[in-house]
Design an enzyme around this catalytic site. Structure first.
Site, mmCIF file in Angstrom:
data_model
loop_
_atom_site.group_PDB
_atom_site.id
_atom_site.type_symbol
_atom_site.label_atom_id
_atom_site.label_comp_id
_atom_site.label_asym_id
_atom_site.label_seq_id
_atom_site.Cartn_x
_atom_site.Cartn_y
_atom_site.Cartn_z
ATOM 1 N N GLN A 284 -3.154 9.702 -3.968
ATOM 2 C CA GLN A 284 -3.448 9.005 -2.708
ATOM 3 C C GLN A 284 -4.511 9.763 -1.921
ATOM 4 O OE1 GLN A 284 -2.649 6.142 -1.744
ATOM 5 N NE2 GLN A 284 -0.618 5.560 -2.495
ATOM 6 N N TYR A 313 4.994 2.391 -12.384
ATOM 7 C CA TYR A 313 3.610 2.620 -11.937
ATOM 8 C C TYR A 313 3.562 3.983 -11.218
ATOM 9 C CZ TYR A 313 3.680 -2.511 -12.459
ATOM 10 O OH TYR A 313 3.858 -3.794 -12.911
ATOM 11 N N CYS A 409 0.002 -1.812 -2.086
ATOM 12 C CA CYS A 409 -1.282 -1.641 -1.410
ATOM 13 C C CYS A 409 -1.912 -3.011 -1.156
ATOM 14 C CB CYS A 409 -2.214 -0.762 -2.227
ATOM 15 S SG CYS A 409 -2.454 -1.354 -3.902
HETATM 16 N N1 SAH Z 1 2.922 5.892 -7.585
HETATM 17 C C1 SAH Z 1 1.677 6.580 -7.801
HETATM 18 C C2 SAH Z 1 0.532 5.687 -8.283
HETATM 19 C C3 SAH Z 1 0.404 4.332 -7.671
HETATM 20 S S1 SAH Z 1 -1.130 3.492 -7.997
HETATM 21 C C4 SAH Z 1 1.274 7.342 -6.554
HETATM 22 O O1 SAH Z 1 1.801 7.112 -5.490
HETATM 23 O O2 SAH Z 1 0.415 8.210 -6.651
HETATM 24 C C5 SAH Z 1 -0.721 2.390 -9.257
HETATM 25 C C6 SAH Z 1 -0.618 3.031 -10.623
HETATM 26 O O3 SAH Z 1 -0.324 1.995 -11.562
HETATM 27 C C7 SAH Z 1 -1.880 3.696 -11.127
HETATM 28 O O4 SAH Z 1 -1.566 5.020 -11.495
HETATM 29 C C8 SAH Z 1 -2.299 2.873 -12.343
HETATM 30 O O5 SAH Z 1 -2.865 3.643 -13.375
HETATM 31 C C9 SAH Z 1 -0.978 2.294 -12.785
HETATM 32 N N2 SAH Z 1 -1.030 1.033 -13.551
HETATM 33 C C10 SAH Z 1 -1.902 0.011 -13.454
HETATM 34 N N3 SAH Z 1 -1.574 -0.985 -14.272
HETATM 35 C C11 SAH Z 1 -0.446 -0.601 -14.927
HETATM 36 C C12 SAH Z 1 0.396 -1.216 -15.915
HETATM 37 N N4 SAH Z 1 0.137 -2.430 -16.390
HETATM 38 N N5 SAH Z 1 1.464 -0.525 -16.350
HETATM 39 C C13 SAH Z 1 1.743 0.715 -15.872
HETATM 40 N N6 SAH Z 1 0.987 1.338 -14.949
HETATM 41 C C14 SAH Z 1 -0.094 0.695 -14.476
#
Ligand code: SAH
Length: 544
Positions: A284, A313, A409
């Site tokens: 972030q 995610y 987001c």
């Molecule tokens: N929770 C984490 C990241 C959130 S951002 C934090 O707070 O830092 C969303 C994340 O989803 C990213 O890391 C991206 O790489 C991942 N992502 C995107 N599409 C995805 C999918 N189909 N399956 C799993 N992860 C995915």
């Protein structure tokens, strides 16, 4: 219709989700770039349609009481980075709260959910820990800065007030290096040249700084000289990386990183936890508000002893580690392999061993590990802007966790997904917007969903003594069907779901299926996976 190129007077009656002013000219709707709520402006029409027009402010006739001066530089008013810097910060927060409320209502049909006011920053400047500056050459002059709104022209800049101050200095140093060493600059149109972007990452608590030169080739003259200057002038400078990106693409970073100085990583802390951040990993961009966001997530997760959590995610495991401080065990799922490597490293770095991470698409991995028997009673999701895939949501519904915490987001996909879960046995209890991106129109939101207690909340009366008196030739009791499905598929199904599928198959039900008189009755619907399992059971018991 308004005429393109002409000027008209407009009163701004609302503000849209992109920060654009929504104005009226003799009742006709005009979207006005650069105008704020309550203002009367002259607007120059750029696009004219039957039902609306779009334009830009040419003169402010009545100024909004909420208009403030740009802090960076009046010349940057076309910068695509801060859409609403000229709106008073408190009003920015109101706008964001309203965006969330409206999407929940309009898209999710969630009229009476409790939405709290967006949590803002005390000091909403200099908050970003990551900068990505495109570089261009124009008439022999180097331009480093930000894209002009809706364009790939660069606004050359010497300071950006939402970035960490060190970035202003880094840009200045690299600009001098480019000029003195005559470094070749990439041209988007001809696809020739070397340096494309400068990316910087700063650890707010550690003070560590990483500089990444994104380039088509690893061919920089006298890079040692640049490293020496960065070491001398930038406090905390710890890494210089050349990232190779040869593709014709808008994606900034390529896959390959070459460390030129340092470890190619920086460390930063959020709360009590340490994280390693590499050029490609998602972290972030506002560490101060990230702590607020994650603390809210943890509060909503309300973890108790013995709780097991899915963090879907999960990126580099930031939320996972936060949760693992309280949970018995956390499973993280993420698509980017490097991020999962970082997540495992981060768990080690913090001496935590109650986590396990899985790489792959959430829509494939989550159903798979669920089938293998991994379970959670609390689920956290933090998807990208497009929201959660239905296969992820269906698995959550099947698993029946007590609580789902949705970090988002994008309020519109949040609203869509909350609706999906509300239709399947969950209730959205509360929603908290958090401002991670002051002066932009973006907003992060945390929502808490709780599993409805079917017996308490759903007035469907099923008289069990009548349940198995069906007209089918052969029949099994609901208990037998449940047992069969649990054994064969490792799935729990409710009586309600079995009744739904029996009905769908035309098996006559004699149970009373009385819906409550309450409006907006929520009846969970059986998921495809469970439907298949129930059908299998019905076939097994020769009921269909
Ligand atoms: N929770 C984490 C990241 C959130 S951002 C934090 O707070 O830092 C969303 C994340 O989803 C990213 O890391 C991206 O790489 C991942 N992502 C995107 N599409 C995805 C999918 N189909 N399956 C799993 N992860 C995915």
């Amino acid at each position: 219709m308004l005429e393109k190129g002409k000027k008209y007077e407009c009163k701004i009656v609302d503000m849209g989700q992109t920060g654009v002013g929504i104005g009226k000219h003799e009742g006709f709707t005009v979207f006005v770039d650069g105008a704020l709520l309550g203002e009367v402006v002259d607007v120059k029409i750029k696009k004219s349609k039957k039902k609306y027009a779009e334009g830009v402010v040419s003169k402010i006739k009545v100024r909004s009481p909420y208009r403030v001066d740009r802090v960076c530089n009046p010349k940057y008013s076309n910068c695509g980075g801060c859409q609403i810097q000229e709106l008073d910060y408190e009003k920015q927060l109101d706008l964001k709260t309203n965006i969330v409320k409206e999407d929940l209502k309009r898209i999710g049909g969630l009229d009476d959910v409790q939405v709290f006011d967006a949590i803002g920053m005390d000091q909403p400047f200099r908050y970003r820990n990551k900068a990505q500056f495109p570089v261009q050459m124009e008439d022999g002059r180097v331009k480093i800065g930000f894209y002009r709104k809706k364009s790939h022209d660069i606004i050359d800049m010497d300071k950006c007030v939402i970035q960490d101050e060190k970035n202003d200095l880094i840009i200045d140093i690299i600009r001098r290096y480019i000029e003195e060493e005559n470094i070749s600059i990439y041209d988007e149109k001809t696809h020739k040249g070397i340096l494309r972007h400068i990316v910087t990452k700063v650890g707010f608590t550690s003070g560590q700084v990483m500089v990444v030169l994104v380039a088509t080739e690893d061919r920089f003259k006298n890079l040692d000289r640049l490293i020496e200057v960065l070491k001398r002038e930038v406090a905390g400078f710890t890494s210089l990386v050349v990232n190779i990106n040869k593709d014709k693409t808008n994606v900034i970073l390529g896959r390959k990183n070459i460390n030129k100085y340092g470890r190619g990583k920086i460390i930063d802390n959020i709360g009590d936890l340490k994280f390693e951040i590499s050029p490609l990993s998602f972290f972030q961009v506002n560490p101060i508000q990230t702590e607020v966001l994650y603390s809210k997530t943890l509060e909503y997760a309300d973890l108790k002893e013995g709780d097991r959590v899915f963090d879907i995610y999960c990126g580099i495991g930031t939320i996972s580690l936060f949760l693992a401080q309280k949970a018995e065990f956390v499973y993280g799922v993420e698509i980017v392999e490097d991020a999962i490597k970082d997540a495992r490293l981060n768990a080690d770095l913090n001496g935590m061993d109650n986590l396990d991470f899985f790489v792959g698409k959430a829509e494939e991995v989550v159903p798979k590990i669920y089938k293998e028997g991994k379970r959670a009673n609390v689920v956290v999701v933090d998807p990208p802007r497009k929201g959660c895939d239905e296969r992820v949501l269906d698995t959550i519904v099947d698993m029946e966790p007590d609580r789902v915490v949705y970090v988002s987001c994008n309020p519109s996909t949040l609203a869509r997904d909350l609706r999906y879960l509300e239709d399947r046995g969950y209730r959205c209890e509360k929603v908290q917007p958090v401002d991670l991106f002051p002066h932009s129109v973006h907003v992060e939101t945390v929502a808490l969903l709780s599993k409805l207690d079917v017996d308490k909340h759903i007035d469907v009366e099923i008289k069990l003594d009548e349940l198995d008196l069906t007209s089918a030739e052969s029949k099994a009791t609901y208990a037998q069907i449940k047992e069969y499905i649990l054994e064969k598929f490792n799935l729990k199904v409710s009586t309600l779901y079995i009744a739904q599928i029996k009905k769908k198959c035309g098996i006559e039900l004699r149970e009373h299926y009385n819906k409550s008189k309450k409006e907006k009755q929520v009846i969970p619907q059986c998921t495809p996976e469970k439907e298949e399992a129930i059908m299998d059971a019905l076939r097994h018991f020769k009921m269909i």
